[in-house]
Design an enzyme around this catalytic site. Structure first.
Site, PDB file in Angstrom:
ATOM      1  N   ARG A  24       0.839  -1.201   0.000  1.00 38.21           N
ATOM      2  CA  ARG A  24       0.000   0.000   0.000  1.00 38.21           C
ATOM      3  C   ARG A  24       0.869   1.245   0.000  1.00 38.21           C
ATOM      4  NH1 ARG A  24       1.182   2.283   4.226  1.00 38.21           N
ATOM      5  NH2 ARG A  24      -0.086   4.051   3.512  1.00 38.21           N
ATOM      6  N   ALA A  26       0.560   5.083  -2.276  1.00 37.15           N
ATOM      7  CA  ALA A  26       0.457   5.340  -3.720  1.00 37.15           C
ATOM      8  C   ALA A  26       1.803   5.211  -4.430  1.00 37.15           C
ATOM      9  CB  ALA A  26      -0.125   6.739  -3.950  1.00 37.15           C
ATOM     10  N   ARG A  67      -6.393  -1.146  -7.808  1.00 33.18           N
ATOM     11  CA  ARG A  67      -6.889  -0.053  -6.962  1.00 33.18           C
ATOM     12  C   ARG A  67      -7.162   1.144  -7.862  1.00 33.18           C
ATOM     13  NH1 ARG A  67      -4.375   1.273  -1.319  1.00 33.18           N
ATOM     14  NH2 ARG A  67      -6.526   1.886  -0.885  1.00 33.18           N
ATOM     15  N   CYS A 133      -2.753   9.397   8.089  1.00 33.76           N
ATOM     16  CA  CYS A 133      -2.458   8.153   7.375  1.00 33.76           C
ATOM     17  C   CYS A 133      -0.959   7.844   7.440  1.00 33.76           C
ATOM     18  CB  CYS A 133      -2.971   8.222   5.936  1.00 33.76           C
ATOM     19  SG  CYS A 133      -3.065   6.592   5.177  1.00 33.76           S
ATOM     20  N   ASP A 202      -2.656  10.736  -3.059  1.00 29.69           N
ATOM     21  CA  ASP A 202      -2.893   9.635  -3.994  1.00 29.69           C
ATOM     22  C   ASP A 202      -3.047  10.187  -5.391  1.00 29.69           C
ATOM     23  OD1 ASP A 202      -3.962   8.521  -1.217  1.00 29.69           O
ATOM     24  OD2 ASP A 202      -3.412   6.842  -2.527  1.00 29.69           O
ATOM     25  N   ASN A 212      -6.823  12.074  -1.248  1.00 30.39           N
ATOM     26  CA  ASN A 212      -5.951  11.388  -0.302  1.00 30.39           C
ATOM     27  C   ASN A 212      -6.793  10.580   0.675  1.00 30.39           C
ATOM     28  OD1 ASN A 212      -3.115  11.056   0.557  1.00 30.39           O
ATOM     29  ND2 ASN A 212      -3.748  12.111   2.436  1.00 30.39           N
ATOM     30  N   LYS A 213      -6.132   9.927   1.633  1.00 30.89           N
ATOM     31  CA  LYS A 213      -6.826   9.080   2.586  1.00 30.89           C
ATOM     32  C   LYS A 213      -8.047   9.772   3.183  1.00 30.89           C
ATOM     33  CE  LYS A 213      -6.098   5.819   3.078  1.00 30.89           C
ATOM     34  NZ  LYS A 213      -6.741   4.842   2.186  1.00 30.89           N
TER      35      LYS A 213
HETATM   36  P1  RI2 Z   1       2.905   7.613  -0.248  1.00 35.01           P
HETATM   37  C1  RI2 Z   1      -1.989   6.123   0.925  1.00 35.01           C
HETATM   38  O1  RI2 Z   1      -3.132   5.391   0.552  1.00 35.01           O
HETATM   39  C2  RI2 Z   1      -2.380   7.336   1.757  1.00 35.01           C
HETATM   40  O2  RI2 Z   1      -3.574   7.976   1.271  1.00 35.01           O
HETATM   41  C3  RI2 Z   1      -1.151   8.210   1.533  1.00 35.01           C
HETATM   42  O3  RI2 Z   1      -1.335   9.557   1.895  1.00 35.01           O
HETATM   43  C4  RI2 Z   1      -0.968   8.037   0.022  1.00 35.01           C
HETATM   44  O4  RI2 Z   1      -1.284   6.664  -0.234  1.00 35.01           O
HETATM   45  C5  RI2 Z   1       0.419   8.349  -0.479  1.00 35.01           C
HETATM   46  O5  RI2 Z   1       1.338   7.502   0.157  1.00 35.01           O
HETATM   47  P2  RI2 Z   1      -3.295   3.821   1.020  1.00 35.01           P
HETATM   48  O6  RI2 Z   1      -2.408   3.032   0.091  1.00 35.01           O
HETATM   49  O7  RI2 Z   1       3.022   7.349  -1.721  1.00 35.01           O
HETATM   50  O8  RI2 Z   1      -2.870   3.730   2.477  1.00 35.01           O
HETATM   51  O9  RI2 Z   1       3.353   9.025   0.105  1.00 35.01           O
HETATM   52  O10 RI2 Z   1      -4.763   3.522   0.818  1.00 35.01           O
HETATM   53  O11 RI2 Z   1       3.566   6.541   0.629  1.00 35.01           O
END
Ligand code: RI2
Length: 315
Positions: A24, A26, A67, A133, A202, A212-213
């Site tokens: 997980r 993005a 996703r 998040c 995201d 975003n989250k």
């Molecule tokens: P990085 C995550 O989504 C969160 O929304 C977070 O802010 C965004 O992706 C970007 O994350 P999820 O995968 O790329 O937890 O900065 O649903 O790590």
């Protein structure tokens, strides 16, 4: 076969792991998908260039479907398959996909480091930071500032239902950064003590809105009310060229069982579990990208610069 967290995985397994959120974030889902497509190209042993192209495009479709919200996944697939229609042999197509994927993975990891360097300049000794998040880009800022000797304190939200905030407090705690965990409902209560909010992204839309989250928009509203700046950490591959042409971003809704066991509820009670939300540009102070710190209203420029502009006048 690619190795993710020490485990060798096939493309379909990678797609399943992204869908289940074992993989997980993005940025990481984008890098993992690029690696999976690269491995599919390396694993092809035939000599039929059309067969290879179909395997790659089918793989792209499987990964993109895992996703729907983070445009980083779509952008990483476009970057990895860029130019394959011009390839004249299987070897040329394979080499192109491998080099495209390697370049994307390297650039995207470097982008997170650059965002950390740029964002740390917005932090001074004694500042209290809220984050929501678990964003590698946002945490890169916090860890870079801490490594520079800046004494910051972080308030991290739990980020239900997946509770990514627990990942954040464990990561920041292990780095020696004073961190406080709060429940999502305590955001406005905590905001009176906060100097700045840093969140990840995201998808950044062409009008500067942030996807975003879920809960990010409430954090941003509470910050806006308290005149606390909200800074978004977003690599350029999180900007959406598809919103430039009017497409809306699909907000992923996940299974109700992530929130509550539906069997414990009376018949007829519904549960909805949207896992992203939209924050309008007016609640955002700035967006830190690896190509510079911008106003959210400059998102259009970043999209056109990074992805070009599909002109209605093009042949
Ligand atoms: P990085 C995550 O989504 C969160 O929304 C977070 O802010 C965004 O992706 C970007 O994350 P999820 O995968 O790329 O937890 O900065 O649903 O790590």
């Amino acid at each position: 076969m690619i190795i993710v967290s020490g485990v060798s995985m096939e493309l379909n397994e990678i797609a399943d792991s992204i869908k289940s959120m074992e993989i997980r974030g993005a940025g990481l889902i984008a890098r993992s998908a690029a690696g999976a497509l690269k491995q599919r190209a390396l694993d092809y042993k035939g000599q039929d260039i059309q067969a290879l192209r179909k395997q790659l495009e089918d793989g792209r479709d499987i990964l993109v479907a895992s996703r729907p919200t983070a445009i980083s996944l779509w952008n990483s697939m476009q970057a990895t398959l860029l130019g394959i229609e011009q390839a004249e042999s299987v070897e040329e197509m394979r080499d192109l996909v491998v080099s495209n994927a390697d370049r994307f993975m390297t650039r995207s990891s470097r982008a997170v480091d650059i965002i950390g360097e740029f964002g740390a300049k917005r932090l001074r000794d004694g500042m209290k930071v809220m984050t929501h998040c678990n964003s590698k880009a946002a945490l890169s800022v916090l860890k870079t500032a801490h490594a520079q000797g800046k004494h910051i304190e972080v308030y991290a939200t739990e980020s239900r239902p997946w509770k990514q905030g627990l990942l954040t407090v464990r990561e920041l705690g292990a780095a020696g950064i004073p961190t406080t965990l709060i429940i999502d409902s305590a955001v406005r209560w905590a905001m009176k003590d906060i100097d700045v909010v840093f969140v990840g992204a995201d998808t950044v839309c062409s009008n500067g809105a942030l996807i975003n989250k879920v809960g990010t928009s409430q954090v941003a509203m509470a910050a806006h009310e308290s005149r606390v700046p909200v800074i978004v950490c977003a690599e350029t591959y999180k900007f959406s060229p598809r919103t430039l042409t009017g497409e809306l971003v699909e907000i992923e809704e996940r299974d109700a069982s992530e929130i509550v066991d539906p069997n414990t509820l009376p018949a007829g009670v519904k549960v909805r579990n949207p896992v992203f939300d939209a924050t309008p540009p007016e609640f955002i102070d700035s967006i830190i990208t690896e190509v510079g710190v911008i106003s959210p209203y400059a998102a259009y420029e970043v999209i056109v610069r990074e992805f070009g502009q599909a002109s209605i006048f093009e042949e």
